[in-house]
Write a protein that holds these residues in place. Sequence first.
Motif, PDB file in Angstrom:
ATOM      1  N   TYR A  71       0.846  -1.202   0.000  1.00 39.92           N
ATOM      2  CA  TYR A  71       0.000   0.000   0.000  1.00 39.92           C
ATOM      3  C   TYR A  71       0.884   1.257   0.000  1.00 39.92           C
ATOM      4  CZ  TYR A  71      -3.916  -3.022   1.596  1.00 39.92           C
ATOM      5  OH  TYR A  71      -4.884  -3.980   1.724  1.00 39.92           O
ATOM      6  N   ALA A  72       1.974   1.224   0.777  1.00 41.52           N
ATOM      7  CA  ALA A  72       2.877   2.388   0.823  1.00 41.52           C
ATOM      8  C   ALA A  72       3.498   2.617  -0.555  1.00 41.52           C
ATOM      9  CB  ALA A  72       3.962   2.176   1.878  1.00 41.52           C
ATOM     10  N   ASP A  73       3.882   1.536  -1.226  1.00 37.98           N
ATOM     11  CA  ASP A  73       4.431   1.672  -2.586  1.00 37.98           C
ATOM     12  C   ASP A  73       3.383   2.267  -3.516  1.00 37.98           C
ATOM     13  OD1 ASP A  73       6.840   0.562  -1.817  1.00 37.98           O
ATOM     14  OD2 ASP A  73       6.385  -1.439  -2.593  1.00 37.98           O
ATOM     15  N   ASP A  74       2.133   1.794  -3.401  1.00 36.48           N
ATOM     16  CA  ASP A  74       1.059   2.333  -4.254  1.00 36.48           C
ATOM     17  C   ASP A  74       0.951   3.847  -4.069  1.00 36.48           C
ATOM     18  OD1 ASP A  74       0.389  -0.211  -5.117  1.00 36.48           O
ATOM     19  OD2 ASP A  74      -1.398  -0.393  -3.855  1.00 36.48           O
ATOM     20  N   LEU A  75       1.047   4.287  -2.810  1.00 33.16           N
ATOM     21  CA  LEU A  75       0.897   5.723  -2.538  1.00 33.16           C
ATOM     22  C   LEU A  75       2.070   6.494  -3.131  1.00 33.16           C
ATOM     23  CD1 LEU A  75      -0.434   5.459   1.115  1.00 33.16           C
ATOM     24  CD2 LEU A  75      -1.736   6.100  -0.926  1.00 33.16           C
ATOM     25  N   ALA A  76       3.281   5.957  -2.997  1.00 34.82           N
ATOM     26  CA  ALA A  76       4.448   6.633  -3.587  1.00 34.82           C
ATOM     27  C   ALA A  76       4.286   6.716  -5.101  1.00 34.82           C
ATOM     28  CB  ALA A  76       5.726   5.880  -3.215  1.00 34.82           C
ATOM     29  N   HIS A  77       3.780   5.644  -5.707  1.00 36.85           N
ATOM     30  CA  HIS A  77       3.601   5.648  -7.159  1.00 36.85           C
ATOM     31  C   HIS A  77       2.484   6.607  -7.569  1.00 36.85           C
ATOM     32  CE1 HIS A  77       5.508   1.396  -7.026  1.00 36.85           C
ATOM     33  NE2 HIS A  77       6.415   2.347  -7.107  1.00 36.85           N
ATOM     34  N   LEU A  78       1.450   6.705  -6.738  1.00 32.14           N
ATOM     35  CA  LEU A  78       0.379   7.673  -7.032  1.00 32.14           C
ATOM     36  C   LEU A  78       0.958   9.093  -7.003  1.00 32.14           C
ATOM     37  CD1 LEU A  78      -2.660   8.381  -7.450  1.00 32.14           C
ATOM     38  CD2 LEU A  78      -2.847   8.495  -4.954  1.00 32.14           C
ATOM     39  N   LEU A  79       1.778   9.391  -6.005  1.00 29.00           N
ATOM     40  CA  LEU A  79       2.393  10.722  -5.919  1.00 29.00           C
ATOM     41  C   LEU A  79       3.275  10.966  -7.150  1.00 29.00           C
ATOM     42  CD1 LEU A  79       3.343  10.876  -2.127  1.00 29.00           C
ATOM     43  CD2 LEU A  79       1.315  11.832  -3.239  1.00 29.00           C
ATOM     44  N   ASP A  80       4.006   9.945  -7.577  1.00 26.47           N
ATOM     45  CA  ASP A  80       4.827  10.076  -8.800  1.00 26.47           C
ATOM     46  C   ASP A  80       3.935  10.393  -9.987  1.00 26.47           C
ATOM     47  OD1 ASP A  80       7.111   9.438  -7.439  1.00 26.47           O
ATOM     48  OD2 ASP A  80       7.102   7.314  -8.029  1.00 26.47           O
ATOM     49  N   ALA A  81       2.832   9.622 -10.099  1.00 25.24           N
ATOM     50  CA  ALA A  81       1.929   9.806 -11.258  1.00 25.24           C
ATOM     51  C   ALA A  81       1.304  11.199 -11.237  1.00 25.24           C
ATOM     52  CB  ALA A  81       0.849   8.723 -11.245  1.00 25.24           C
ATOM     53  N   LEU A  82       1.168  11.777 -10.050  1.00 27.62           N
ATOM     54  CA  LEU A  82       0.617  13.135  -9.937  1.00 27.62           C
ATOM     55  C   LEU A  82       1.711  14.188 -10.100  1.00 27.62           C
ATOM     56  CD1 LEU A  82      -1.774  12.556  -6.894  1.00 27.62           C
ATOM     57  CD2 LEU A  82      -2.479  13.263  -9.187  1.00 27.62           C
ATOM     58  N   GLY A  83       2.934  13.745 -10.319  1.00 29.84           N
ATOM     59  CA  GLY A  83       4.061  14.667 -10.503  1.00 29.84           C
ATOM     60  C   GLY A  83       4.428  15.397  -9.229  1.00 29.84           C
ATOM     61  N   MET A  84       4.210  14.750  -8.096  1.00 28.92           N
ATOM     62  CA  MET A  84       4.424  15.419  -6.824  1.00 28.92           C
ATOM     63  C   MET A  84       5.839  15.157  -6.322  1.00 28.92           C
ATOM     64  SD  MET A  84       1.753  15.800  -3.877  1.00 28.92           S
ATOM     65  CE  MET A  84       0.558  15.693  -5.114  1.00 28.92           C
ATOM     66  N   GLY A  85       6.715  16.151  -6.514  1.00 26.20           N
ATOM     67  CA  GLY A  85       8.105  15.998  -6.083  1.00 26.20           C
ATOM     68  C   GLY A  85       8.301  16.397  -4.636  1.00 26.20           C
ATOM     69  N   GLU A  86       7.489  17.332  -4.145  1.00 28.64           N
ATOM     70  CA  GLU A  86       7.771  17.865  -2.798  1.00 28.64           C
ATOM     71  C   GLU A  86       7.239  16.921  -1.708  1.00 28.64           C
ATOM     72  OE1 GLU A  86       5.522  21.365  -1.263  1.00 28.64           O
ATOM     73  OE2 GLU A  86       4.498  21.281  -3.199  1.00 28.64           O
ATOM     74  N   PRO A  87       7.882  16.978  -0.539  1.00 29.29           N
ATOM     75  CA  PRO A  87       7.455  16.100   0.559  1.00 29.29           C
ATOM     76  C   PRO A  87       6.010  16.378   0.986  1.00 29.29           C
ATOM     77  CG  PRO A  87       9.597  17.079   1.033  1.00 29.29           C
ATOM     78  CD  PRO A  87       9.073  17.772  -0.180  1.00 29.29           C
ATOM     79  N   VAL A  88       5.334  15.333   1.428  1.00 29.92           N
ATOM     80  CA  VAL A  88       3.910  15.433   1.770  1.00 29.92           C
ATOM     81  C   VAL A  88       3.701  15.339   3.283  1.00 29.92           C
ATOM     82  CG1 VAL A  88       3.230  14.336  -0.410  1.00 29.92           C
ATOM     83  CG2 VAL A  88       3.481  12.927   1.640  1.00 29.92           C
ATOM     84  N   VAL A  89       2.569  15.876   3.718  1.00 28.51           N
ATOM     85  CA  VAL A  89       2.078  15.583   5.064  1.00 28.51           C
ATOM     86  C   VAL A  89       1.264  14.301   4.918  1.00 28.51           C
ATOM     87  CG1 VAL A  89       0.669  16.359   6.996  1.00 28.51           C
ATOM     88  CG2 VAL A  89       1.900  18.053   5.588  1.00 28.51           C
ATOM     89  N   PHE A  90       1.659  13.251   5.632  1.00 32.23           N
ATOM     90  CA  PHE A  90       0.974  11.963   5.520  1.00 32.23           C
ATOM     91  C   PHE A  90       0.083  11.807   6.742  1.00 32.23           C
ATOM     92  CE2 PHE A  90       1.465   7.510   3.739  1.00 32.23           C
ATOM     93  CZ  PHE A  90       0.495   6.935   4.533  1.00 32.23           C
ATOM     94  N   CYS A  91      -1.230  11.695   6.505  1.00 31.13           N
ATOM     95  CA  CYS A  91      -2.191  11.536   7.598  1.00 31.13           C
ATOM     96  C   CYS A  91      -2.924  10.211   7.402  1.00 31.13           C
ATOM     97  CB  CYS A  91      -3.169  12.722   7.554  1.00 31.13           C
ATOM     98  SG  CYS A  91      -4.540  12.567   8.717  1.00 31.13           S
ATOM     99  N   GLY A  92      -2.754   9.280   8.329  1.00 29.13           N
ATOM    100  CA  GLY A  92      -3.386   7.971   8.181  1.00 29.13           C
ATOM    101  C   GLY A  92      -4.178   7.594   9.423  1.00 29.13           C
TER     102      GLY A  92
END
Length: 263
Positions: A71-92
Amino acid sequence: MPTLQVGEIPMHYVEQGTGTPLLLVHGFPLDHSMWEHQIAAFSQTHRVIAPDLRGFGGTPAVPETVMLEQYADDLAHLLDALGMGEPVVFCGLSMGGYIAWQFWNKYASRLARLILCDTRSAADNGETAMGRLRTAEQVEQQGLDGLIETMKKKLFAPQTATEQPEVIARTEQMMRGASREGVAAALRGMAVRADMTSRLSEIRVPTLLLGGALDAITPPQEMQEVAAAIPGARWVEIPNAGHMAPLEQPAAVNRAIAEFLRP
Ligand code: MLT
């Protein structure tokens, strides 16, 4: 709702607002809409991304077992697909928190801050893990009804049933949107997840923990111990809330998050 191809799955997600990215990761067996109040509030100030994890909501399932790292890999890949280079606030929340530990472990440089809601760092003990494996089989063979009835009894503060029955109805609707395969695969993944407790002292990003004062699944006492083990972490107890604090007491949860995110 948009979909992006993430590895072998088309992943559904909501994206709203501009600013520092805020990734909202739902609990088990729910979907992105458990964050409806946080999406509405924080999209005023942040770029909010709220996905449906594989097997939940609108994202298709993969059978057998989904490890939390996946699931963590999926989220990293989603951020890549969205072109998101900057660090995120992760709320789970809860399972979303278990995934947060894995995201931190593997993608620490992509993490600006951590928000952990109604979750724990400990792994399952043997009995809990066996129970999950039995439930996974039951769900595959008989469907979601039994699980939903059990979860409904555990997810909420007692007063939520009397004062906000619509919150319970919404949550049930979400649970019914999950697929049998997705639920069983998540249960098997949670049953074998690593215990992250000994790693908490290594966390270096600003961290907020919040949880319902009446959370029967991840009690406040346990969350306070997790907070105490993370250097500089803040702990906020949400009154009149159970495990679903963001839906049961959105104003208090949003206040805690807004204070934590204030520049
Ligand atoms: C959740 O809300 O994600 C679940 O309660 C997590 C769990 O079953 O441990």
